[in-house]
Design a protein around this motif. Structure first.
Motif, PDB file in Angstrom:
ATOM      1  N   PHE A  16       4.920  37.216  44.619  1.00  0.00           N
ATOM      2  CA  PHE A  16       3.985  36.914  43.540  1.00  0.00           C
ATOM      3  C   PHE A  16       3.551  35.457  43.601  1.00  0.00           C
ATOM      4  O   PHE A  16       2.373  35.126  43.478  1.00  0.00           O
TER       5      PHE A  16
ATOM      6  N   GLY B 107      10.185  31.007  35.891  1.00  0.00           N
ATOM      7  CA  GLY B 107      10.471  29.991  36.902  1.00  0.00           C
ATOM      8  C   GLY B 107      11.284  28.838  36.342  1.00  0.00           C
ATOM      9  O   GLY B 107      12.287  28.432  36.926  1.00  0.00           O
ATOM     10  N   PHE B 108      10.878  28.348  35.173  1.00  0.00           N
ATOM     11  CA  PHE B 108      11.614  27.245  34.551  1.00  0.00           C
ATOM     12  C   PHE B 108      13.060  27.645  34.275  1.00  0.00           C
ATOM     13  O   PHE B 108      13.989  26.884  34.542  1.00  0.00           O
TER      14      PHE B 108
ATOM     15  N   PHE C  25      10.035  28.701  42.822  1.00  0.00           N
ATOM     16  CA  PHE C  25       9.634  28.488  41.437  1.00  0.00           C
ATOM     17  C   PHE C  25       8.971  27.143  41.241  1.00  0.00           C
ATOM     18  O   PHE C  25       8.036  27.004  40.456  1.00  0.00           O
ATOM     19  N   ALA C  26       9.479  26.129  41.948  1.00  0.00           N
ATOM     20  CA  ALA C  26       8.859  24.805  41.836  1.00  0.00           C
ATOM     21  C   ALA C  26       7.405  24.880  42.316  1.00  0.00           C
ATOM     22  O   ALA C  26       6.494  24.375  41.653  1.00  0.00           O
TER      23      ALA C  26
ATOM     24  N   PHE D  21       5.513  44.036  38.161  1.00  0.00           N
ATOM     25  CA  PHE D  21       6.860  43.535  38.363  1.00  0.00           C
ATOM     26  C   PHE D  21       7.683  44.435  39.271  1.00  0.00           C
ATOM     27  O   PHE D  21       8.616  44.000  39.937  1.00  0.00           O
TER      28      PHE D  21
ATOM     29  N   LEU E 134       9.406  38.098  43.449  1.00  0.00           N
ATOM     30  CA  LEU E 134       8.913  36.913  42.749  1.00  0.00           C
ATOM     31  C   LEU E 134       8.263  35.941  43.722  1.00  0.00           C
ATOM     32  O   LEU E 134       7.261  35.301  43.406  1.00  0.00           O
TER      33      LEU E 134
ATOM     34  N   LYS F  68      -5.521  43.651  36.573  1.00  0.00           N
ATOM     35  CA  LYS F  68      -5.065  42.453  35.869  1.00  0.00           C
ATOM     36  C   LYS F  68      -3.656  42.616  35.315  1.00  0.00           C
ATOM     37  O   LYS F  68      -3.381  42.326  34.163  1.00  0.00           O
ATOM     38  N   LEU F  69      -2.772  43.148  36.166  1.00  0.00           N
ATOM     39  CA  LEU F  69      -1.392  43.335  35.729  1.00  0.00           C
ATOM     40  C   LEU F  69      -0.463  42.826  36.813  1.00  0.00           C
ATOM     41  O   LEU F  69      -0.682  43.091  37.995  1.00  0.00           O
ATOM     42  N   ILE F  70       0.559  42.064  36.402  1.00  0.00           N
ATOM     43  CA  ILE F  70       1.592  41.685  37.359  1.00  0.00           C
ATOM     44  C   ILE F  70       2.516  42.874  37.491  1.00  0.00           C
ATOM     45  O   ILE F  70       3.239  43.216  36.564  1.00  0.00           O
TER      46      ILE F  70
ATOM     47  N   ILE G 240       8.115  45.206  33.544  1.00  0.00           N
ATOM     48  CA  ILE G 240       9.496  44.729  33.659  1.00  0.00           C
ATOM     49  C   ILE G 240      10.451  45.909  33.538  1.00  0.00           C
ATOM     50  O   ILE G 240      11.420  46.030  34.293  1.00  0.00           O
TER      51      ILE G 240
ATOM     52  N   ILE H 162      14.987  27.689  37.441  1.00  0.00           N
ATOM     53  CA  ILE H 162      15.226  26.339  37.958  1.00  0.00           C
ATOM     54  C   ILE H 162      16.388  25.692  37.206  1.00  0.00           C
ATOM     55  O   ILE H 162      17.274  25.065  37.808  1.00  0.00           O
TER      56      ILE H 162
ATOM     57  N   LEU I 148      12.241  51.230  26.748  1.00  0.00           N
ATOM     58  CA  LEU I 148      11.190  50.217  26.712  1.00  0.00           C
ATOM     59  C   LEU I 148       9.823  50.856  26.966  1.00  0.00           C
ATOM     60  O   LEU I 148       8.852  50.617  26.246  1.00  0.00           O
TER      61      LEU I 148
ATOM     62  N   LEU J  87      -1.019  27.703  29.882  1.00  0.00           N
ATOM     63  CA  LEU J  87      -1.200  28.984  30.554  1.00  0.00           C
ATOM     64  C   LEU J  87      -1.187  30.103  29.535  1.00  0.00           C
ATOM     65  O   LEU J  87      -0.635  29.972  28.456  1.00  0.00           O
TER      66      LEU J  87
ATOM     67  N   ILE K 220      -4.901  34.330  43.096  1.00  0.00           N
ATOM     68  CA  ILE K 220      -4.636  35.754  42.843  1.00  0.00           C
ATOM     69  C   ILE K 220      -5.939  36.547  42.896  1.00  0.00           C
ATOM     70  O   ILE K 220      -6.977  36.097  42.419  1.00  0.00           O
TER      71      ILE K 220
ATOM     72  N   ALA L 272       5.701  31.523  34.594  1.00  0.00           N
ATOM     73  CA  ALA L 272       6.070  30.106  34.617  1.00  0.00           C
ATOM     74  C   ALA L 272       7.378  29.889  33.862  1.00  0.00           C
ATOM     75  O   ALA L 272       8.260  29.161  34.332  1.00  0.00           O
TER      76      ALA L 272
ATOM     77  N   LEU M 119       5.530  27.535  42.430  1.00  0.00           N
ATOM     78  CA  LEU M 119       4.792  28.355  41.470  1.00  0.00           C
ATOM     79  C   LEU M 119       4.331  27.522  40.273  1.00  0.00           C
ATOM     80  O   LEU M 119       3.160  27.543  39.882  1.00  0.00           O
ATOM     81  N   ILE M 120       5.272  26.753  39.718  1.00  0.00           N
ATOM     82  CA  ILE M 120       4.939  26.004  38.508  1.00  0.00           C
ATOM     83  C   ILE M 120       3.917  24.916  38.826  1.00  0.00           C
ATOM     84  O   ILE M 120       2.955  24.710  38.078  1.00  0.00           O
TER      85      ILE M 120
ATOM     86  N   LEU N 264       0.553  26.565  39.187  1.00  0.00           N
ATOM     87  CA  LEU N 264       0.026  27.026  37.905  1.00  0.00           C
ATOM     88  C   LEU N 264      -0.492  25.859  37.077  1.00  0.00           C
ATOM     89  O   LEU N 264      -1.493  25.957  36.382  1.00  0.00           O
TER      90      LEU N 264
ATOM     91  N   PRO O 192      -4.451  26.300  38.789  1.00  0.00           N
ATOM     92  CA  PRO O 192      -4.102  27.673  38.408  1.00  0.00           C
ATOM     93  C   PRO O 192      -4.920  28.721  39.158  1.00  0.00           C
ATOM     94  O   PRO O 192      -4.504  29.873  39.253  1.00  0.00           O
TER      95      PRO O 192
ATOM     96  N   TYR P 192      -3.336  43.065  40.970  1.00  0.00           N
ATOM     97  CA  TYR P 192      -3.780  42.152  39.914  1.00  0.00           C
ATOM     98  C   TYR P 192      -5.298  42.080  39.882  1.00  0.00           C
ATOM     99  O   TYR P 192      -5.909  42.085  38.826  1.00  0.00           O
TER     100      TYR P 192
ATOM    101  N   ASP Q 259       0.418  36.581  31.150  1.00  0.00           N
ATOM    102  CA  ASP Q 259       1.388  36.838  32.206  1.00  0.00           C
ATOM    103  C   ASP Q 259       1.669  35.597  33.049  1.00  0.00           C
ATOM    104  O   ASP Q 259       2.756  35.452  33.578  1.00  0.00           O
ATOM    105  N   TYR Q 260       0.715  34.686  33.140  1.00  0.00           N
ATOM    106  CA  TYR Q 260       0.979  33.451  33.888  1.00  0.00           C
ATOM    107  C   TYR Q 260       2.056  32.642  33.188  1.00  0.00           C
ATOM    108  O   TYR Q 260       2.950  32.079  33.810  1.00  0.00           O
TER     109      TYR Q 260
END
Lengths: 295, 329, 261
Positions: free
Chosen positions: A230, B128-129, A272-273, A40, A227, A36-38, A103, B132, B289, B117, A238, B125, A275-276, A279, A283, A32, B120-121
């Motif tokens: 990440f 993630g939601f 995920f919690a 996946f 994930l 600047k790329l995630i 992806i 969840i 893709l 955001l 990051i 996110a 992460l969110i 962010l 961030p 990244y 990609d962020y």
């Protein structure tokens, strides 16, 4: 077990798992930072690394250490090829296109693994006889020690490469300003390839360590750790290498504590919690700085 | 309201006639036992997929907000509607409306913080939601937990999905071609410029998210009351489902409604009619893709939308050519 | 509070990454004026525009326009007070048609709801028609009417600059901020631009505030000038006054040249 013993035990387990998350997070953060790329597909490289290790041990009858090195080398190659085929042609495309490609690459590697190795899990060979070492009221296993040890060695090597070598300096230059680095005579394509190779080899090592730790590998094992890795990278900030290490350790610990004191079904929700929350609240991550868009 | 005068009016008339005609034809074939309930199920699933893809198109294709959690809204619709009809014996239409509203509400709830955001962020996110939401459902034993929700009454008919699909497409199309839709598009094109032109970018992002989530919720309700069973797997209501929708959207073209409809139908039919394809699906789609992003990032249809003005353009080209046989202008 | 119309900026200070990009700026624009903001590269001119239009938050000071306090208001709120701007690096919606670019700028004048947009109510049709007509009128004015259906990105560089001004005009602004409108234009295009600025200023009863490096243009069209250097106002007044201002000459030419001459 007393609650404090349980706590200590879970922290130990968490740090062991977390050290693998750190290894994965390092790959994310470096890639990244530079393009600047995630990526996946990083989780899938971790998964394939585990399979490479598996075959090195079962087919070639190698011991853990050489298997680890071979798997890391193969994963590096895979990382370079992946970047050349999937990401390089899209380097100047809109980010949404690059992310969709990432992806796609992830899905492709996952299904390819499923076709090649079968959809069912494989038991990872027990190269290291299981031992438990008492540590106060809790225990640490020899496998956990190997996880810590390997992760630590790899991190130190990475640190030396990034901070004290020519190629490391070039990596830092490219991540700061690609155009300027190009003007200074740095072969940016080669540096990007090198970054993918480095990140992929760390992920592969993580894959083998986790395969050994849980005694099993399967084609889908890369998704969640990917994930989480990440998330760890974002948590630490990051693009910041020490941040990825700290982020991974925090993630591993938090996850194990929730499983021990809460419910195991919430295991993946924790990541995920976190992460969110990161962010939304910070961030830039723990060690990162926030950026503003230039108008 | 509905314009039936002039050439545009004639076009509208033909579209309505075509929509009703297709419906009549399918019902006729079903009555004649040429189309079996298995075929109707595929057709219904195609309609549900169209709703999902078109609604994601509003969020991603037109407003430019990368969402990887679209299946989360489907999950809310599917489970809420099923709970309402199974536990509270509510009429289905009420459950359908409630699903749409609840998904829209969650969309706003998630959207308000998340839409700060970018790129990609935001994608991560929303992923993630979505997960969840799935994990929460997994932990509610009343709706079956990991075993899935069984015994849902079959309230969804082909006719209902068909006309709700038409409604979704028309509503989103009309929204896009209004000042509000243009505001969304301007955010996709250049958020900074949009702000400088008096467009409240946060508001429109949330609006797009809410409308998109609402239709995904409705699609979820239709889905669970058609299949009579829903399980909290990642392929049905989780990340993999979101990716499925995303693949259809990207192949059809981000920001192209005609493409969304065509590809959603095509990709729903393909695995059913091409034996062995289902197995290789997840190997072929990612390659498609990638090729798409490389060679035709605007999607199969490009910028072309099936519309009156498009046909008019083709037609006028024909006419011009007819007037000048040598082909010069 | 002074109840005069126009723009009053008092004690404006903007910090970017610990660096004071603008400090203690005071300026005032009276309705109908054409004022220039000049200064060497990196003097903070664009930052002033960004602070005025809500793109960056000042850490001190006040921005009042038409007796309304616009300090710390987000861009879209500033825009609704009829303060329009262009960007140094042209920010058109390049993929959209020229006409759509203008119709997006007409946004605040659309009064129909989302629902009547979806239902295609009478309001929708009448307002869309009005927007189309107004946009075409503006295009006529800037000389781009025949390009209405073309993609904005296909216009020439000068055409894109013009379109950006046209887009700002569709907002029916009272104050127009132009950030280097002549950058990258050839002398012919610049002359056209000057005519255009005069024309729209008169036709729309506008106040114009412009940043420009083309000194010929600045000295020709501006009635008054503000000079910024390192974020500080170092001179102001009529073109003549600024021309002879020692500090200004120093900032532009540097110490040595001044000593030599």
């Amino acid at each position: 077990m007393e609650w404090y013993a349980l706590l200590i035990q879970q922290v130990i387990n968490g740090l062991a798992l977390g050290s693998v998350y750190s290894l994965i997070a390092l790959g994310y953060t470096m890639v990244y930072g530079i393009i600047k790329l995630i990526n996946f597909a990083h989780g899938e490289i971790y998964m394939l690394g585990a399979y490479f290790g598996f075959y090195a041990i079962t087919v070639w009858k190698l011991h853990l250490a050489p298997a680890l090195i071979i798997s890391m080398a193969l994963a590096s190659l895979l990382g370079i090829v992946l970047e050349r085929i999937a990401y390089k042609p899209l380097r100047n495309a809109p980010r949404i296109a690059a992310l969709i490609t990432a992806i796609g690459a992830s899905l492709f590697l996952q299904s390819a693994a499923q076709f090649t190795f079968g959809a069912n899990f494989k038991p990872f060979p027990q190269v290291i006889p299981f031992k438990r070492i008492a540590l106060g009221p809790a225990y640490i296993t020899n496998r956990q020690l190997i996880m810590f040890g390997v992760a630590l060695i790899l991190m130190v090597v990475l640190h030396i490469i990034v901070q004290y070598t020519r190629v490391g300096r070039a990596m830092r230059a490219v991540s700061l300003d690609k155009e300027a680095a190009m003007l200074m005579g740095i072969n940016v394509d080669r540096i990007i390839s090198f970054t993918f190779a480095l990140g992929s080899s760390l992920a592969a090592a993580g894959g083998i360590l986790v395969g050994m730790y849980y005694n099993r590998i399967d084609p889908y094992m890369g998704m969640m750790p990917g994930l989480k890795g990440f998330t760890a990278a974002v948590l630490g900030g990051i693009g910041v290498i020490p941040g990825a290490v700290i982020g991974g350790l925090i993630m591993g610990t938090a996850e194990n504590l929730v499983v021990a004191f809460g419910s195991s079904t919430f295991r993946d929700a924790v990541a995920f919690a976190i992460l969110i929350l990161v962010l939304l609240l910070k961030p830039g991550g723990l060690l990162g700085k926030s950026e503003n868009e230039k108008v | 309201m509905l314009n039936l005068k002039g050439p545009q009016g004639r076009w509208n008339f033909f579209m309505i006639a075509g929509i009703l005609g297709l419906y009549g034809l399918i019902q006729l074939l079903a009555a004649a036992k040429i189309l079996l309930s298995y075929h109707l199920q595929i057709l219904s699933l195609a309609c549900i997929n169209i709703i999902l893809v078109v609604s994601l198109n509003l969020i991603m294709g037109f407003t430019g907000q990368f969402s990887l959690g679209h299946a989360g809204f489907l999950a809310i619709g599917a489970y809420l509607s099923a709970s309402l009809t199974v536990f509270y014996q509510l009429p289905f239409w009420l459950a359908l409306i409630a699903s749409g509203l609840a998904a829209a509400f969650v969309g706003v709830l998630i959207g308000l913080p998340a839409l700060r955001l970018r790129g990609d962020y935001l994608a991560i996110a929303t992923l993630g939601f979505g997960e969840i939401i799935r994990v929460i459902i997994l932990n509610i034993s009343a709706v079956g937990g990991p075993r899935g929700f069984t015994g849902i009454p079959r309230h969804t008919t082909f006719g209902l999905t068909y006309f709700l699909m038409i409604a979704a497409v028309v509503i989103i199309k009309n929204f896009i071609y209004s000042a509000h839709g243009r505001a969304c598009i301007s955010i996709r094109e250049d958020e900074t410029a949009a702000g400088s032109l008096g467009i409240n970018t946060t508001y429109y992002k949330v609006v797009a998210f809410a409308i998109g989530a609402m239709f995904a919720g409705v699609a979820g309700a239709l889905f669970s009351h058609y299949m009579q069973f829903i399980s909290p797997t990642t392929g049905q209501i989780g990340f993999m489902r979101s990716v499925d929708i995303l693949i259809m959207l990207v192949l059809g073209g981000l920001g192209n409604l005609t493409g969304s409809v065509v590809v959603a139908v095509f990709l729903t039919f393909l695995p059913e009619f091409l034996r062995g394809f289902a197995e290789y699906r997840m190997l072929i789609y990612p390659v498609l893709l990638l090729l798409m992003m490389l060679f035709r990032p605007e999607g199969l249809m490009g910028k072309t939308e099936l519309s009156y003005s498009y046909l008019e353009n083709i037609f006028s080209k024909f006419k011009r050519k007819g007037l000048r046989p040598d082909g010069t202008n | 509070m002074a109840q005069t119309r126009g723009l009053q900026v008092t004690d404006l200070t903007v910090q970017i990454g610990g660096l004071k990009a603008v400090s203690g700026l005071n300026l005032e624009l009276y309705p109908g004026e054409l004022v220039g903001l000049i200064g060497p590269n990196g003097a903070g001119k664009t930052t002033v525009f960004n602070a005025l239009t809500g793109f960056c938050a000042p850490c001190a000071g006040r921005v009042v326009f038409d007796t309304k306090d616009l300090t710390n208001k987000p861009p879209h709120v500033v825009a609704k007070h009829r303060l329009a701007r262009t960007f140094q690096n042209i920010r058109l919606f390049k993929e959209l048609s020229v006409l759509d670019n203008l119709k997006i700028a007409y946004h605040s004048n659309f009064k129909y709801s989302i629902l009547s947009g979806i239902l295609r109510s009478g309001q929708y049709h009448s307002q869309e028609k009005k927007a189309n007509e107004f946009a075409l009128e503006i295009l006529e004015l800037v000389g781009l009417a025949d390009r209405a259906q073309d993609q904005a990105g296909t216009l020439s560089y000068g055409g894109q600059r013009k379109l950006e001004i046209a887009r700002a005009l569709v907002m029916k602004p009272k104050l127009l901020l132009l950030d280097e409108p002549a950058a990258g234009m050839n002398p012919f295009e610049t002359a056209e631009l000057v005519d255009l600025i005069y024309k729209v200023k008169k036709d729309f009863d506008l106040t114009v505030f412009l940043i420009e490096h083309d000194m010929d243009l600045v000295m020709n069209v501006c009635e008054r000038l503000y000079v910024l250097d390192y974020g500080v106002l170092i001179g102001q007044g009529s073109v003549q006054e600024v021309r002879t201002n020692h500090k200004v000459i120093q900032a532009y030419l540097g110490e040595e040249l001044l000593c030599q001459s």
